[in-house]
Design a protein around this motif. Sequence first.
Motif, PDB file in Angstrom:
ATOM      1  N   GLU A 141      -5.349  -6.643   5.039  1.00 33.80           N
ATOM      2  CA  GLU A 141      -5.401  -7.533   3.875  1.00 33.80           C
ATOM      3  C   GLU A 141      -6.845  -7.825   3.444  1.00 33.80           C
ATOM      4  OE1 GLU A 141      -1.499  -8.733   2.638  1.00 33.80           O
ATOM      5  OE2 GLU A 141      -2.084 -10.538   3.698  1.00 33.80           O
ATOM      6  N   GLY A 192      -9.889 -13.832   2.132  1.00 28.41           N
ATOM      7  CA  GLY A 192      -8.589 -14.464   1.872  1.00 28.41           C
ATOM      8  C   GLY A 192      -7.460 -13.484   2.162  1.00 28.41           C
ATOM      9  N   ALA A 242      -3.379 -12.172   1.924  1.00 30.61           N
ATOM     10  CA  ALA A 242      -2.520 -11.995   0.751  1.00 30.61           C
ATOM     11  C   ALA A 242      -1.031 -12.051   1.124  1.00 30.61           C
ATOM     12  CB  ALA A 242      -2.895 -10.680   0.072  1.00 30.61           C
ATOM     13  N   HIS A 255       0.411 -11.982   4.837  1.00 28.63           N
ATOM     14  CA  HIS A 255       0.241 -13.191   5.654  1.00 28.63           C
ATOM     15  C   HIS A 255       1.131 -14.326   5.151  1.00 28.63           C
ATOM     16  CE1 HIS A 255      -3.018 -11.037   7.565  1.00 28.63           C
ATOM     17  NE2 HIS A 255      -3.125 -12.008   8.449  1.00 28.63           N
ATOM     18  N   LYS A 256       1.292 -14.407   3.847  1.00 33.09           N
ATOM     19  CA  LYS A 256       2.184 -15.442   3.307  1.00 33.09           C
ATOM     20  C   LYS A 256       3.603 -15.243   3.855  1.00 33.09           C
ATOM     21  CE  LYS A 256       3.628 -18.744   0.658  1.00 33.09           C
ATOM     22  NZ  LYS A 256       3.054 -20.075   0.448  1.00 33.09           N
ATOM     23  N   TYR A 273      -0.166 -16.421  -2.229  1.00 33.10           N
ATOM     24  CA  TYR A 273      -1.604 -16.224  -2.061  1.00 33.10           C
ATOM     25  C   TYR A 273      -2.028 -15.151  -3.067  1.00 33.10           C
ATOM     26  CZ  TYR A 273      -0.787 -18.194   2.691  1.00 33.10           C
ATOM     27  OH  TYR A 273      -0.436 -18.975   3.756  1.00 33.10           O
ATOM     28  N   ASN A 293      -2.931 -11.768  -4.566  1.00 30.38           N
ATOM     29  CA  ASN A 293      -2.462 -10.486  -4.026  1.00 30.38           C
ATOM     30  C   ASN A 293      -2.754  -9.404  -5.053  1.00 30.38           C
ATOM     31  OD1 ASN A 293      -0.746  -9.197  -1.888  1.00 30.38           O
ATOM     32  ND2 ASN A 293       0.473  -8.629  -3.679  1.00 30.38           N
TER      33      ASN A 293
END
Length: 349
Positions: free
Chosen positions: A175, A232, A234, A237-238, A324, A326
């Motif tokens: 990510e 960050g 994306a 991970h969400k 998030y 993406n």
Amino acid sequence: MKPFVFSGLPSRVVFGAGSIRALGEEIGKLGATRVLMMSTQGRAGMVRGLANGLPVAGFFEDAVMHTPIDAVNHAREVADSVKADCCVTVGGGSTIGFAKAIARTTGIPIIAVPTTYSGSEMTTIWGTSEGGLKKTGRDPKVLPKTVIYDPQLTLDLPPKVSAASGMNAIAHCVEALYAHDGNPIVSIMAEEGIRALAHSLPTIVRSPQDADARSEALYGAWLCGIVLGSAGMALHHKLCHVLGGSFNLPHAETHSIVLPHAMRYNQSATEAMQRIARAIGAADAASGIYDLEKKLGLPLRLADIGMKEADLERAARLATEAPYPNPRKVEYAPVLELLRDAYQGRRPS
Ligand code: NAD
């Protein structure tokens, strides 16, 4: 080259076989005299063995996955009752999560001795779960001041846990390579982190006591931890936060199963996918990651780790409500399809 911002996070890393012997000296460097030694119950014996000769004020041995708020409050009470001025964690992200929760409210420093590959030791990210929801945030106070990576302490990490944890680490790098706030330094570390883990994990699964492979994997995990802390995350991970926090699925295995499907969703991030494919030596990034997981003997279906088919729609809703950033727009229907593929463990085509 695109403009970018890079902020290095300040932490001291002591790496190498036998480096745990430096723990006393590292505690001294922080000026700490009342250490709270922290672990899960499973690692308690190992931690008691390491505590000899250290200025230990107490032990907290009840770390569990997903840092549930009641258990966190208990850990804070223990730290307070022994007047701890430093937390030493020996274990994985679950244990580090409890030290971060203490550091968040007290500001006391953490020395992390990671024995899995999940990377929490290199980040300012904290997380707690309450009422079926996982809350996360960033706070510089929770970043461990010192991290001791001793591959010898990972020799007993079971092959299955090692493999899943290694894939969790690889997911951070994947990510980071398509992060909205990525940068060239992070990308170099991410590609090298993927390479080191993809190279070492098959050896670890075959011979868990292989010291060189353990060293290479921990080095890869360190890189993956840095990129997790610096870029960050994306959609992948969400989804994993939703599946872990709201459906109580096991953290590392969830990452491992979802990863190839999240990558297929984001296949339009072509440069990232090329770098991942190069790092794992495959023609295609998403199916290459799936094949690596199969080779490692990891579960490939969310159905096999406790997900219920009836919950897929709620998971898709939760993951798309406040997405998030993406590379590809996060939308309910294709995310539900992604989850159905992960539920059934289909190889990304
Ligand atoms: P974990 O800490 O839950 O450990 C997995 C299991 O392995 C535990 O039962 C543990 O006792 C055992 N274990 C650990 N080291 C061992 C060893 N050397 N030998 C034998 N057994 C050993 O696993 P994890 O995947 O590292 O952590 C998951 C948690 O960390 C999740 O709650 C996740 O949200 C959090 N996390 C947070 C961040 C962050 O930046 N805040 C990053 C990654 C993970």
